[in-house]
Design a protein around this motif. Structure first.
Motif, PDB file in Angstrom:
ATOM      1  N   VAL A 149       0.848  -1.187   0.000  1.00 19.28           N
ATOM      2  CA  VAL A 149       0.000   0.000   0.000  1.00 19.28           C
ATOM      3  C   VAL A 149       0.886   1.240   0.000  1.00 19.28           C
ATOM      4  CG1 VAL A 149      -1.758   1.296   1.263  1.00 19.28           C
ATOM      5  CG2 VAL A 149      -1.804  -1.191   1.294  1.00 19.28           C
ATOM      6  N   ALA A 150       0.473   2.249  -0.756  1.00 14.23           N
ATOM      7  CA  ALA A 150       1.187   3.527  -0.780  1.00 14.23           C
ATOM      8  C   ALA A 150       0.194   4.652  -0.533  1.00 14.23           C
ATOM      9  CB  ALA A 150       1.890   3.729  -2.115  1.00 14.23           C
ATOM     10  N   THR A 151       0.624   5.639   0.235  1.00 14.06           N
ATOM     11  CA  THR A 151      -0.245   6.751   0.614  1.00 14.06           C
ATOM     12  C   THR A 151       0.436   8.081   0.348  1.00 14.06           C
ATOM     13  OG1 THR A 151      -1.233   5.433   2.392  1.00 14.06           O
ATOM     14  CG2 THR A 151      -1.549   7.814   2.502  1.00 14.06           C
ATOM     15  N   ILE A 152      -0.301   8.996  -0.251  1.00 10.59           N
ATOM     16  CA  ILE A 152       0.169  10.376  -0.352  1.00 10.59           C
ATOM     17  C   ILE A 152      -0.442  11.090   0.852  1.00 10.59           C
ATOM     18  CG2 ILE A 152       0.309  12.463  -1.759  1.00 10.59           C
ATOM     19  CD1 ILE A 152      -0.339  10.749  -4.192  1.00 10.59           C
ATOM     20  N   SER A 153       0.337  11.231   1.919  1.00 15.75           N
ATOM     21  CA  SER A 153      -0.217  11.769   3.157  1.00 15.75           C
ATOM     22  C   SER A 153      -0.304  13.289   3.159  1.00 15.75           C
ATOM     23  CB  SER A 153       0.608  11.293   4.361  1.00 15.75           C
ATOM     24  OG  SER A 153       1.968  11.591   4.195  1.00 15.75           O
ATOM     25  N   LYS A 154       0.430  13.939   2.267  1.00 13.00           N
ATOM     26  CA  LYS A 154       0.359  15.395   2.167  1.00 13.00           C
ATOM     27  C   LYS A 154       0.749  15.810   0.762  1.00 13.00           C
ATOM     28  CE  LYS A 154       2.345  19.631   4.200  1.00 13.00           C
ATOM     29  NZ  LYS A 154       3.309  20.155   5.204  1.00 13.00           N
ATOM     30  N   ASP A 158       4.346  23.378  -1.694  1.00 17.79           N
ATOM     31  CA  ASP A 158       5.644  23.388  -1.011  1.00 17.79           C
ATOM     32  C   ASP A 158       6.177  22.010  -0.656  1.00 17.79           C
ATOM     33  OD1 ASP A 158       5.565  26.150  -1.121  1.00 17.79           O
ATOM     34  OD2 ASP A 158       4.692  26.352   0.874  1.00 17.79           O
ATOM     35  N   GLU A 159       5.285  21.037  -0.462  1.00 18.99           N
ATOM     36  CA  GLU A 159       5.744  19.743   0.037  1.00 18.99           C
ATOM     37  C   GLU A 159       4.784  18.612  -0.343  1.00 18.99           C
ATOM     38  OE1 GLU A 159       7.783  18.811   4.165  1.00 18.99           O
ATOM     39  OE2 GLU A 159       5.601  18.847   4.411  1.00 18.99           O
ATOM     40  N   VAL A 160       5.376  17.485  -0.685  1.00 25.92           N
ATOM     41  CA  VAL A 160       4.613  16.258  -0.934  1.00 25.92           C
ATOM     42  C   VAL A 160       5.247  15.144  -0.107  1.00 25.92           C
ATOM     43  CG1 VAL A 160       3.907  14.523  -2.622  1.00 25.92           C
ATOM     44  CG2 VAL A 160       3.976  16.936  -3.279  1.00 25.92           C
ATOM     45  N   ILE A 161       4.410  14.411   0.627  1.00 24.17           N
ATOM     46  CA  ILE A 161       4.910  13.305   1.443  1.00 24.17           C
ATOM     47  C   ILE A 161       4.266  12.008   0.978  1.00 24.17           C
ATOM     48  CG2 ILE A 161       5.103  12.325   3.762  1.00 24.17           C
ATOM     49  CD1 ILE A 161       4.956  15.139   4.883  1.00 24.17           C
ATOM     50  N   LEU A 162       5.100  11.052   0.575  1.00 26.29           N
ATOM     51  CA  LEU A 162       4.650   9.728   0.145  1.00 26.29           C
ATOM     52  C   LEU A 162       5.198   8.675   1.094  1.00 26.29           C
ATOM     53  CD1 LEU A 162       5.729  10.924  -3.150  1.00 26.29           C
ATOM     54  CD2 LEU A 162       3.780   9.432  -3.352  1.00 26.29           C
ATOM     55  N   GLU A 163       4.362   7.723   1.453  1.00 27.24           N
ATOM     56  CA  GLU A 163       4.785   6.620   2.310  1.00 27.24           C
ATOM     57  C   GLU A 163       4.254   5.306   1.733  1.00 27.24           C
ATOM     58  OE1 GLU A 163       4.640   7.903   6.741  1.00 27.24           O
ATOM     59  OE2 GLU A 163       3.075   9.067   5.728  1.00 27.24           O
ATOM     60  N   PHE A 164       5.041   4.251   1.855  1.00 19.49           N
ATOM     61  CA  PHE A 164       4.586   2.955   1.359  1.00 19.49           C
ATOM     62  C   PHE A 164       5.232   1.827   2.142  1.00 19.49           C
ATOM     63  CE2 PHE A 164       8.317   4.062  -1.159  1.00 19.49           C
ATOM     64  CZ  PHE A 164       9.035   2.882  -1.209  1.00 19.49           C
ATOM     65  N   ALA A 184       9.834  -0.771   2.983  1.00 20.43           N
ATOM     66  CA  ALA A 184       9.107   0.351   3.578  1.00 20.43           C
ATOM     67  C   ALA A 184       9.817   1.632   3.175  1.00 20.43           C
ATOM     68  CB  ALA A 184       9.044   0.230   5.097  1.00 20.43           C
ATOM     69  N   GLY A 185       9.051   2.661   2.913  1.00 24.75           N
ATOM     70  CA  GLY A 185       9.687   3.887   2.475  1.00 24.75           C
ATOM     71  C   GLY A 185       8.898   5.141   2.801  1.00 24.75           C
ATOM     72  N   LYS A 186       9.631   6.234   2.916  1.00 30.23           N
ATOM     73  CA  LYS A 186       9.032   7.552   3.093  1.00 30.23           C
ATOM     74  C   LYS A 186       9.842   8.537   2.256  1.00 30.23           C
ATOM     75  CE  LYS A 186       7.567  11.011   6.495  1.00 30.23           C
ATOM     76  NZ  LYS A 186       7.435  11.331   7.943  1.00 30.23           N
ATOM     77  N   ILE A 187       9.134   9.323   1.450  1.00 26.03           N
ATOM     78  CA  ILE A 187       9.778  10.305   0.589  1.00 26.03           C
ATOM     79  C   ILE A 187       9.133  11.664   0.845  1.00 26.03           C
ATOM     80  CG2 ILE A 187      10.270  10.991  -1.783  1.00 26.03           C
ATOM     81  CD1 ILE A 187      10.030   8.001  -2.532  1.00 26.03           C
ATOM     82  N   VAL A 188       9.947  12.635   1.213  1.00 33.50           N
ATOM     83  CA  VAL A 188       9.461  13.996   1.446  1.00 33.50           C
ATOM     84  C   VAL A 188      10.058  14.888   0.356  1.00 33.50           C
ATOM     85  CG1 VAL A 188       9.358  15.946   3.039  1.00 33.50           C
ATOM     86  CG2 VAL A 188       9.322  13.592   3.924  1.00 33.50           C
TER      87      VAL A 188
END
Length: 206
Positions: A149-154, A158-164, A184-188
């Motif tokens: 599962v991947a989520t665009i939490s914001k 100015d900013e995009v936060i993706l988590e999966f 597992a990953g987080k990209i800001v």
């Protein structure tokens, strides 16, 4: 829809020129890009702040980090209508591609969440929105998310936060679940270059 995909390819090619090191060349490139996008009816954000475009990438595969903290990534986001969103996150020798696509208006529900099951993109089994994630390093590795599962939490200018999170493996392992490893990953992404095709940014930001 075919025209949208073609336009998306053109924009990806054009915006890849943002990495030009020579400032004079970059200025001319930005001008050409802006003119091209205006003629195509595409809205864009942050092109003038390309020098501030930076992505912080934290991805672990089988318990080990895939990329070092020293790597400098930049993000380009392209949204085509209300059914497709593509992120191209690149450094000098590494590339991460993330795409969300939906059978219906995937922007109706926030945050945007995409799934992939059993190594196959089957929207009917993923509540209408699927995600595709590939990660590669030159002369190193190439992995793809095969379940998770991947989520665009914001997401805003100015900013995009993706988590999966889920399981990943080599492309040839799509039909061999026993070879999949946890990931597992987080990209800001700060000040990503954004292009909006047949969609308003107000429909996307949250």
């Amino acid at each position: 829809m075919k025209n949208i995909y073609l336009l998306l390819v053109i924009i990806l090619w054009l915006t890849s020129c943002q990495d030009a090191k020579d400032k004079a060349t970059e200025s001319v490139t930005n001008s050409v890009i802006k003119k091209t996008l205006d003629q195509a009816g595409v809205a864009s954000e942050n092109i003038e702040r390309a020098n501030q475009n930076q992505a912080y990438v934290d991805i672990t595969y089988d318990g080990k980090p895939l990329f070092t903290e020293e790597k400098k990534f930049k993000t380009i986001m392209n949204t085509a209508g209300k059914q497709m969103m593509v992120f191209s996150i690149d450094s000098e020798d590494s590339k991460i591609n993330i795409s969300f696509s939906g059978l219906q208006n995937m922007l109706d529900v926030k945050p945007i969440i995409g799934q992939i099951e059993k190594g196959k993109l089957e929207p009917k089994d993923a509540n209408g929105t699927v995600v595709s994630i590939t990660m590669a390093k030159e002369n190193g590795f190439a992995y793809t998310l095969l379940e998770g599962v991947a989520t665009i939490s914001k997401i805003n200018q100015d900013e995009v936060i993706l988590e999966f999170e889920g399981k990943a493996g080599a492309f040839l392992d799509a039909n061999a679940p026993e070879n999949w490893k946890p990931i597992a990953g987080k990209i800001v992404s700060k000040y990503p270059v954004m292009n909006f095709i047949q969609v308003k940014k107000e429909d996307i930001y949250y």
